[in-house]
Design an enzyme around this catalytic site. Structure first.
Site, mmCIF file in Angstrom:
data_model
loop_
_atom_site.group_PDB
_atom_site.id
_atom_site.type_symbol
_atom_site.label_atom_id
_atom_site.label_comp_id
_atom_site.label_asym_id
_atom_site.label_seq_id
_atom_site.Cartn_x
_atom_site.Cartn_y
_atom_site.Cartn_z
ATOM 1 N N ARG A 1 -7.157 -0.667 7.717
ATOM 2 C CA ARG A 1 -7.204 -2.139 7.624
ATOM 3 C C ARG A 1 -7.574 -2.742 8.975
ATOM 4 N NH1 ARG A 1 -2.258 -4.413 4.065
ATOM 5 N NH2 ARG A 1 -1.041 -3.269 5.623
ATOM 6 N N ASP B 1 3.657 -4.650 6.478
ATOM 7 C CA ASP B 1 4.059 -5.949 7.029
ATOM 8 C C ASP B 1 4.136 -7.034 5.956
ATOM 9 O OD1 ASP B 1 1.142 -5.785 7.034
ATOM 10 O OD2 ASP B 1 1.264 -7.765 7.942
ATOM 11 N N ASP C 1 0.347 -0.231 11.805
ATOM 12 C CA ASP C 1 0.075 -1.570 12.347
ATOM 13 C C ASP C 1 1.345 -2.416 12.408
ATOM 14 O OD1 ASP C 1 0.428 -1.724 9.646
ATOM 15 O OD2 ASP C 1 -1.264 -3.033 9.253
ATOM 16 N N THR D 1 3.376 2.848 5.853
ATOM 17 C CA THR D 1 1.953 2.487 5.786
ATOM 18 C C THR D 1 1.157 3.513 6.574
ATOM 19 O OG1 THR D 1 0.280 0.954 6.625
ATOM 20 C CG2 THR D 1 2.418 0.805 7.654
ATOM 21 N N GLY E 1 0.829 -1.208 0.000
ATOM 22 C CA GLY E 1 0.000 0.000 0.000
ATOM 23 C C GLY E 1 0.858 1.251 0.000
ATOM 24 N N ARG F 1 1.465 -4.898 -5.942
ATOM 25 C CA ARG F 1 1.479 -6.185 -5.247
ATOM 26 C C ARG F 1 1.967 -7.208 -6.266
ATOM 27 N NH1 ARG F 1 -2.657 -3.281 -2.094
ATOM 28 N NH2 ARG F 1 -1.670 -3.251 -0.062
ATOM 29 N N ASP G 1 -1.403 2.794 8.141
ATOM 30 C CA ASP G 1 -2.181 2.094 9.181
ATOM 31 C C ASP G 1 -1.537 2.068 10.564
ATOM 32 O OD1 ASP G 1 -3.833 1.509 7.031
ATOM 33 O OD2 ASP G 1 -2.914 -0.451 6.684
HETATM 34 P P1 ADP Z 1 1.924 -4.258 2.588
HETATM 35 O O1 ADP Z 1 3.414 -4.278 2.461
HETATM 36 O O2 ADP Z 1 1.381 -2.878 2.447
HETATM 37 O O3 ADP Z 1 1.457 -4.972 3.831
HETATM 38 P P2 ADP Z 1 1.053 -6.541 0.914
HETATM 39 O O4 ADP Z 1 0.585 -7.368 2.049
HETATM 40 O O5 ADP Z 1 0.224 -6.485 -0.312
HETATM 41 O O6 ADP Z 1 1.315 -5.017 1.324
HETATM 42 O O7 ADP Z 1 2.500 -7.077 0.497
HETATM 43 C C1 ADP Z 1 3.221 -6.502 -0.573
HETATM 44 C C2 ADP Z 1 3.931 -7.561 -1.370
HETATM 45 O O8 ADP Z 1 4.890 -8.236 -0.554
HETATM 46 C C3 ADP Z 1 3.052 -8.675 -1.897
HETATM 47 O O9 ADP Z 1 2.359 -8.318 -3.079
HETATM 48 C C4 ADP Z 1 4.068 -9.774 -2.160
HETATM 49 O O10 ADP Z 1 4.759 -9.548 -3.361
HETATM 50 C C5 ADP Z 1 5.029 -9.580 -0.985
HETATM 51 N N1 ADP Z 1 4.663 -10.499 0.120
HETATM 52 C C6 ADP Z 1 3.727 -10.319 1.082
HETATM 53 N N2 ADP Z 1 3.653 -11.366 1.905
HETATM 54 C C7 ADP Z 1 4.566 -12.263 1.464
HETATM 55 C C8 ADP Z 1 4.976 -13.572 1.869
HETATM 56 N N3 ADP Z 1 4.417 -14.181 2.924
HETATM 57 N N4 ADP Z 1 5.946 -14.183 1.148
HETATM 58 C C9 ADP Z 1 6.517 -13.583 0.084
HETATM 59 N N5 ADP Z 1 6.174 -12.365 -0.356
HETATM 60 C C10 ADP Z 1 5.218 -11.702 0.316
#
Ligand code: ADP
Length: 323
Positions: A172, A103, A130, A126, A11, A72, A128
Protein backbone atom coordinates in the site's frame (compact mmCIF):
# COMPACT_ATOMS: atom_id res chain seq x y z
CA UNK A 1 -13.07 -9.58 33.11
CA UNK A 2 -15.10 -12.63 32.16
CA UNK A 3 -15.91 -12.75 28.47
CA UNK A 4 -13.61 -11.56 25.73
CA UNK A 5 -13.96 -11.49 21.96
CA UNK A 6 -11.36 -11.74 19.22
CA UNK A 7 -11.68 -10.73 15.58
CA UNK A 8 -9.55 -10.20 12.49
CA UNK A 9 -10.32 -7.14 10.40
CA UNK A 10 -9.24 -5.36 7.22
CA UNK A 11 -6.53 -6.84 5.01
CA UNK A 12 -5.59 -10.42 5.88
CA UNK A 13 -2.03 -11.31 6.82
CA UNK A 14 -0.25 -14.62 7.44
CA UNK A 15 0.11 -15.14 11.18
CA UNK A 16 -3.36 -13.87 12.08
CA UNK A 17 -4.35 -17.44 12.95
CA UNK A 18 -1.38 -17.78 15.27
CA UNK A 19 -2.53 -14.60 17.04
CA UNK A 20 -6.14 -15.84 17.33
CA UNK A 21 -4.84 -19.10 18.76
CA UNK A 22 -2.75 -17.27 21.35
CA UNK A 23 -5.68 -15.08 22.44
CA UNK A 24 -8.01 -18.07 22.74
CA UNK A 25 -5.58 -20.30 24.62
CA UNK A 26 -4.38 -17.55 26.99
CA UNK A 27 -7.99 -16.55 27.71
CA UNK A 28 -9.03 -20.10 28.44
CA UNK A 29 -5.96 -20.59 30.63
CA UNK A 30 -7.25 -17.69 32.74
CA UNK A 31 -10.75 -19.20 32.80
CA UNK A 32 -12.26 -16.55 30.57
CA UNK A 33 -14.94 -17.28 28.00
CA UNK A 34 -13.48 -16.46 24.63
CA UNK A 35 -15.75 -15.58 21.70
CA UNK A 36 -14.76 -15.46 18.05
CA UNK A 37 -16.33 -12.80 15.84
CA UNK A 38 -16.56 -13.77 12.17
CA UNK A 39 -15.75 -11.31 9.34
CA UNK A 40 -14.30 -8.52 11.49
CA UNK A 41 -16.62 -5.68 12.46
CA UNK A 42 -19.29 -7.02 10.13
CA UNK A 43 -19.75 -10.03 12.43
CA UNK A 44 -20.24 -7.67 15.39
CA UNK A 45 -23.09 -6.05 13.49
CA UNK A 46 -24.69 -9.30 12.32
CA UNK A 47 -24.11 -11.07 15.64
CA UNK A 48 -21.91 -13.68 13.96
CA UNK A 49 -20.29 -14.44 17.31
CA UNK A 50 -19.57 -17.87 18.78
CA UNK A 51 -17.82 -19.26 21.81
CA UNK A 52 -14.44 -20.79 21.13
CA UNK A 53 -12.73 -23.67 22.84
CA UNK A 54 -9.13 -24.68 23.03
CA UNK A 55 -9.66 -27.14 20.20
CA UNK A 56 -11.28 -24.47 17.98
CA UNK A 57 -7.74 -23.23 17.36
CA UNK A 58 -5.99 -26.60 17.05
CA UNK A 59 -3.85 -27.07 13.96
CA UNK A 60 -4.01 -23.46 12.75
CA UNK A 61 -0.70 -21.92 13.87
CA UNK A 62 0.86 -22.88 10.53
CA UNK A 63 -2.01 -21.74 8.32
CA UNK A 64 -2.16 -18.47 6.38
CA UNK A 65 -5.39 -16.49 6.09
CA UNK A 66 -7.68 -16.32 9.09
CA UNK A 67 -10.17 -18.90 10.35
CA UNK A 68 -12.30 -16.01 11.67
CA UNK A 69 -12.41 -14.58 8.12
CA UNK A 70 -12.01 -10.88 7.55
CA UNK A 71 -14.00 -8.17 5.86
CA UNK A 72 -14.42 -4.47 5.44
CA UNK A 73 -17.54 -3.05 7.01
CA UNK A 74 -19.05 0.24 5.84
CA UNK A 75 -21.66 0.46 8.61
CA UNK A 76 -18.94 0.55 11.26
CA UNK A 77 -17.92 4.01 10.04
CA UNK A 78 -21.30 5.28 11.33
CA UNK A 79 -22.30 5.66 14.95
CA UNK A 80 -25.51 3.69 14.37
CA UNK A 81 -23.49 0.73 13.10
CA UNK A 82 -21.14 0.80 16.06
CA UNK A 83 -24.11 1.00 18.43
CA UNK A 84 -25.61 -2.11 16.88
CA UNK A 85 -22.24 -3.84 17.27
CA UNK A 86 -22.15 -2.82 20.92
CA UNK A 87 -25.63 -4.19 21.55
CA UNK A 88 -24.69 -7.54 20.05
CA UNK A 89 -21.52 -7.76 22.14
CA UNK A 90 -23.58 -6.96 25.24
CA UNK A 91 -25.87 -9.92 24.47
CA UNK A 92 -22.82 -12.11 25.05
CA UNK A 93 -21.68 -10.03 28.06
CA UNK A 94 -18.41 -9.31 26.33
CA UNK A 95 -16.19 -7.02 28.37
CA UNK A 96 -13.03 -6.92 26.30
CA UNK A 97 -12.16 -7.13 22.59
CA UNK A 98 -8.96 -7.98 20.76
CA UNK A 99 -8.86 -6.59 17.21
CA UNK A 100 -6.19 -8.00 14.93
CA UNK A 101 -5.85 -5.73 11.90
CA UNK A 102 -4.31 -2.67 10.33
CA UNK A 103 -4.58 1.05 10.94
CA UNK A 104 -8.13 1.25 9.56
CA UNK A 105 -9.25 -1.36 12.06
CA UNK A 106 -7.55 0.61 14.85
CA UNK A 107 -9.40 3.77 13.77
CA UNK A 108 -12.62 1.83 14.14
CA UNK A 109 -11.60 0.37 17.50
CA UNK A 110 -10.59 3.81 18.74
CA UNK A 111 -13.99 5.32 17.90
CA UNK A 112 -15.82 2.34 19.36
CA UNK A 113 -13.89 2.46 22.62
CA UNK A 114 -14.53 6.20 23.04
CA UNK A 115 -18.26 5.73 22.62
CA UNK A 116 -18.89 2.53 24.55
CA UNK A 117 -17.65 0.90 27.71
CA UNK A 118 -15.95 -2.13 26.18
CA UNK A 119 -12.14 -1.94 26.28
CA UNK A 120 -10.31 -2.74 23.04
CA UNK A 121 -6.81 -3.98 22.42
CA UNK A 122 -5.33 -3.77 18.92
CA UNK A 123 -2.73 -6.16 17.53
CA UNK A 124 -0.87 -5.09 14.36
CA UNK A 125 -1.79 -7.59 11.66
CA UNK A 126 -0.78 -6.38 8.20
CA UNK A 127 1.81 -7.35 5.64
CA UNK A 128 2.59 -3.65 5.05
CA UNK A 129 4.41 -2.80 8.32
CA UNK A 130 2.87 0.67 8.18
CA UNK A 131 2.00 0.98 11.86
CA UNK A 132 3.71 3.08 14.52
CA UNK A 133 4.64 1.59 17.88
CA UNK A 134 6.01 -1.72 16.70
CA UNK A 135 9.17 -2.84 14.94
CA UNK A 136 7.26 -5.32 12.80
CA UNK A 137 3.70 -6.40 12.12
CA UNK A 138 2.15 -9.85 11.95
CA UNK A 139 2.51 -10.97 8.33
CA UNK A 140 5.29 -8.70 7.18
CA UNK A 141 8.10 -11.22 7.49
CA UNK A 142 6.12 -13.88 5.65
CA UNK A 143 5.16 -11.49 2.85
CA UNK A 144 8.78 -10.40 2.38
CA UNK A 145 9.98 -14.00 2.30
CA UNK A 146 7.32 -14.87 -0.28
CA UNK A 147 8.44 -11.90 -2.38
CA UNK A 148 12.10 -12.97 -2.09
CA UNK A 149 11.32 -16.50 -3.20
CA UNK A 150 9.44 -15.22 -6.24
CA UNK A 151 12.07 -12.63 -7.16
CA UNK A 152 14.87 -15.22 -6.91
CA UNK A 153 13.00 -17.29 -9.48
CA UNK A 154 12.53 -14.30 -11.74
CA UNK A 155 16.25 -13.59 -11.49
CA UNK A 156 17.01 -17.06 -12.89
CA UNK A 157 14.98 -16.45 -16.02
CA UNK A 158 16.20 -12.84 -16.26
CA UNK A 159 19.74 -14.17 -16.20
CA UNK A 160 19.07 -16.82 -18.86
CA UNK A 161 17.73 -14.23 -21.30
CA UNK A 162 19.67 -11.12 -20.24
CA UNK A 163 16.44 -9.40 -19.39
CA UNK A 164 15.50 -6.48 -17.25
CA UNK A 165 12.65 -7.14 -14.85
CA UNK A 166 10.58 -4.51 -13.15
CA UNK A 167 8.85 -6.24 -10.25
CA UNK A 168 5.99 -4.74 -8.30
CA UNK A 169 5.46 -5.75 -4.70
CA UNK A 170 2.66 -4.90 -2.26
CA UNK A 171 2.73 -2.55 0.70
CA UNK A 172 0.00 0.00 0.00
CA UNK A 173 1.51 3.36 1.00
CA UNK A 174 4.56 1.79 2.63
CA UNK A 175 7.75 0.66 0.94
CA UNK A 176 9.08 -1.83 3.46
CA UNK A 177 8.26 -4.95 1.46
CA UNK A 178 10.02 -3.34 -1.52
CA UNK A 179 13.07 -2.28 0.49
CA UNK A 180 13.54 -5.56 2.31
CA UNK A 181 12.88 -7.79 -0.70
CA UNK A 182 14.98 -5.55 -2.95
CA UNK A 183 18.03 -5.67 -0.71
CA UNK A 184 17.60 -9.40 -0.12
CA UNK A 185 17.53 -10.22 -3.82
CA UNK A 186 20.26 -7.84 -4.95
CA UNK A 187 17.99 -5.50 -6.89
CA UNK A 188 19.72 -2.54 -8.52
CA UNK A 189 16.92 -0.16 -7.66
CA UNK A 190 14.17 0.00 -5.09
CA UNK A 191 11.37 2.48 -5.69
CA UNK A 192 9.21 3.30 -2.73
CA UNK A 193 6.80 6.04 -1.64
CA UNK A 194 9.04 7.20 1.21
CA UNK A 195 11.66 8.44 -1.21
CA UNK A 196 11.33 10.08 -4.58
CA UNK A 197 13.20 8.34 -7.39
CA UNK A 198 13.83 9.90 -10.78
CA UNK A 199 13.19 7.32 -13.48
CA UNK A 200 15.53 9.33 -15.73
CA UNK A 201 18.43 8.57 -13.41
CA UNK A 202 17.59 4.88 -13.54
CA UNK A 203 17.56 5.03 -17.34
CA UNK A 204 20.99 6.69 -17.41
CA UNK A 205 22.32 3.99 -15.13
CA UNK A 206 20.80 1.23 -17.25
CA UNK A 207 22.54 2.66 -20.29
CA UNK A 208 25.85 2.74 -18.40
CA UNK A 209 25.29 -0.84 -17.22
CA UNK A 210 24.76 -1.90 -20.79
CA UNK A 211 28.06 -0.38 -21.82
CA UNK A 212 29.85 -2.40 -19.18
CA UNK A 213 27.85 -5.51 -20.08
CA UNK A 214 25.91 -5.79 -16.86
CA UNK A 215 22.87 -7.32 -18.43
CA UNK A 216 20.72 -8.61 -15.64
CA UNK A 217 18.83 -5.92 -13.87
CA UNK A 218 16.14 -6.11 -11.25
CA UNK A 219 14.09 -3.14 -10.24
CA UNK A 220 11.69 -3.56 -7.34
CA UNK A 221 8.81 -1.10 -7.17
CA UNK A 222 6.41 -0.66 -4.26
CA UNK A 223 2.79 -0.54 -5.39
CA UNK A 224 2.33 2.83 -3.70
CA UNK A 225 5.33 4.49 -5.33
CA UNK A 226 4.50 7.79 -6.94
CA UNK A 227 6.01 6.84 -10.31
CA UNK A 228 2.79 4.88 -10.81
CA UNK A 229 3.89 1.27 -10.38
CA UNK A 230 5.89 -1.27 -12.35
CA UNK A 231 3.98 -0.91 -15.64
CA UNK A 232 4.64 2.80 -15.78
CA UNK A 233 8.33 2.43 -14.85
CA UNK A 234 8.75 -0.25 -17.54
CA UNK A 235 6.94 1.89 -20.11
CA UNK A 236 9.35 4.75 -19.57
CA UNK A 237 12.38 2.47 -19.69
CA UNK A 238 11.18 0.85 -22.93
CA UNK A 239 10.68 4.27 -24.43
CA UNK A 240 14.26 5.32 -23.70
CA UNK A 241 15.99 1.94 -23.95
CA UNK A 242 14.16 -0.02 -26.70
CA UNK A 243 17.21 -2.27 -27.05
CA UNK A 244 16.65 -3.72 -23.54
CA UNK A 245 14.35 -6.70 -23.14
CA UNK A 246 12.24 -5.25 -20.37
CA UNK A 247 9.54 -7.28 -18.63
CA UNK A 248 7.11 -6.61 -15.83
CA UNK A 249 5.96 -8.93 -13.06
CA UNK A 250 3.37 -7.87 -10.51
CA UNK A 251 3.59 -10.31 -7.62
CA UNK A 252 0.12 -9.47 -6.28
CA UNK A 253 -1.86 -11.51 -3.80
CA UNK A 254 0.67 -14.34 -3.59
CA UNK A 255 2.28 -12.07 -0.95
CA UNK A 256 -0.72 -12.33 1.35
CA UNK A 257 -0.91 -16.09 1.55
CA UNK A 258 1.10 -19.02 2.75
CA UNK A 259 2.31 -20.50 5.96
CA UNK A 260 3.67 -17.83 8.35
CA UNK A 261 7.41 -17.73 9.01
CA UNK A 262 8.87 -18.48 12.41
CA UNK A 263 9.22 -14.77 13.09
CA UNK A 264 5.55 -14.07 12.37
CA UNK A 265 4.38 -17.04 14.45
CA UNK A 266 6.49 -15.88 17.40
CA UNK A 267 5.34 -12.27 17.08
CA UNK A 268 1.69 -13.34 16.79
CA UNK A 269 1.94 -15.73 19.75
CA UNK A 270 3.63 -13.18 21.93
CA UNK A 271 1.18 -10.40 21.04
CA UNK A 272 -1.90 -12.61 21.43
CA UNK A 273 -0.75 -13.61 24.89
CA UNK A 274 0.09 -9.98 25.78
CA UNK A 275 -3.36 -8.80 24.63
CA UNK A 276 -5.16 -11.01 27.14
CA UNK A 277 -2.73 -10.12 29.92
CA UNK A 278 -3.28 -6.41 29.19
CA UNK A 279 -7.08 -6.76 29.35
CA UNK A 280 -6.75 -8.61 32.65
CA UNK A 281 -4.60 -5.79 34.03
CA UNK A 282 -7.22 -3.23 33.01
CA UNK A 283 -5.12 -1.70 30.23
CA UNK A 284 -7.49 -0.17 27.71
CA UNK A 285 -7.53 1.07 24.16
CA UNK A 286 -3.93 0.50 23.20
CA UNK A 287 -2.21 -1.30 20.41
CA UNK A 288 0.39 -3.78 21.55
CA UNK A 289 3.63 -3.96 19.63
CA UNK A 290 7.18 -5.17 20.12
CA UNK A 291 9.92 -2.54 20.13
CA UNK A 292 13.53 -3.54 20.73
CA UNK A 293 12.28 -6.98 21.73
CA UNK A 294 10.04 -5.57 24.47
CA UNK A 295 6.26 -5.38 24.60
CA UNK A 296 5.13 -1.81 24.10
CA UNK A 297 1.68 -0.21 24.45
CA UNK A 298 0.71 2.61 22.12
CA UNK A 299 -2.62 4.46 22.45
CA UNK A 300 -4.84 3.35 19.56
CA UNK A 301 -5.03 6.84 18.09
CA UNK A 302 -1.22 7.07 17.91
CA UNK A 303 -0.83 3.69 16.24
CA UNK A 304 -2.38 4.74 12.96
CA UNK A 305 -0.50 4.83 9.72
CA UNK A 306 3.08 5.80 10.31
CA UNK A 307 4.93 7.44 7.46
CA UNK A 308 8.19 6.43 9.05
CA UNK A 309 11.41 8.06 8.06
CA UNK A 310 13.58 5.57 6.28
CA UNK A 311 17.26 5.99 7.01
CA UNK A 312 18.89 7.19 3.74
CA UNK A 313 21.76 4.82 4.44
CA UNK A 314 19.54 1.97 3.23
CA UNK A 315 19.55 3.44 -0.28
CA UNK A 316 23.30 3.74 -0.16
CA UNK A 317 23.41 0.06 0.72
CA UNK A 318 21.15 -0.81 -2.24
CA UNK A 319 23.38 1.16 -4.58
CA UNK A 320 26.76 -0.05 -3.33
CA UNK A 321 25.82 -3.73 -3.11
CA UNK A 322 24.25 -3.88 -6.55
CA UNK A 323 27.03 -2.00 -8.34
P1 ADP B 1 -6.98 -2.25 7.70
O1 ADP B 1 -7.37 -2.55 9.12
O2 ADP B 1 -6.27 -3.40 7.08
O3 ADP B 1 -6.24 -0.95 7.59
P2 ADP B 1 -9.41 -1.01 6.55
O4 ADP B 1 -8.82 0.34 6.42
O5 ADP B 1 -10.25 -1.53 5.45
O6 ADP B 1 -8.32 -2.14 6.84
O7 ADP B 1 -10.31 -1.01 7.88
C1 ADP B 1 -11.03 -2.15 8.29
C2 ADP B 1 -12.38 -1.77 8.83
O8 ADP B 1 -12.23 -0.95 9.99
C3 ADP B 1 -13.24 -0.94 7.90
O9 ADP B 1 -13.90 -1.72 6.92
C4 ADP B 1 -14.22 -0.31 8.87
O10 ADP B 1 -15.23 -1.22 9.23
C5 ADP B 1 -13.32 -0.05 10.08
N1 ADP B 1 -12.82 1.35 10.04
C6 ADP B 1 -11.76 1.83 9.36
N2 ADP B 1 -11.61 3.15 9.54
C7 ADP B 1 -12.62 3.54 10.35
C8 ADP B 1 -13.05 4.78 10.91
N3 ADP B 1 -12.39 5.92 10.66
N4 ADP B 1 -14.15 4.78 11.70
C9 ADP B 1 -14.82 3.64 11.97
N5 ADP B 1 -14.48 2.44 11.47
C10 ADP B 1 -13.40 2.38 10.68
Amino acid sequence: LNNIAVLTSGGDAPGMNAAVRAVVRTGIYHQLNVFGVMYGYRGMLTNDIFQMESKSVANIIQRGGTILKTARCKEFYEYEGRKKAYENLKKHNIDGIVVIGGDGSFNGAQKFSQEFDIPCIGLPGTIDKDIAGTDSTIGFDTAVNTAIEAIDKIRDTADAHDRLFVIEVMGRDAGYIALHSGISTGAEHVLMPERKTEVNEIIEELQANERRKKLVNLIVVAEGDETGGANEVARRIKESCPQLDTRVTILGHIQRGGSPTCQDRILASRLGYAAVEALREGIHNVMIGVVNDKIQYTPLDKAVKAKQEIDPEWFKIVKILAS
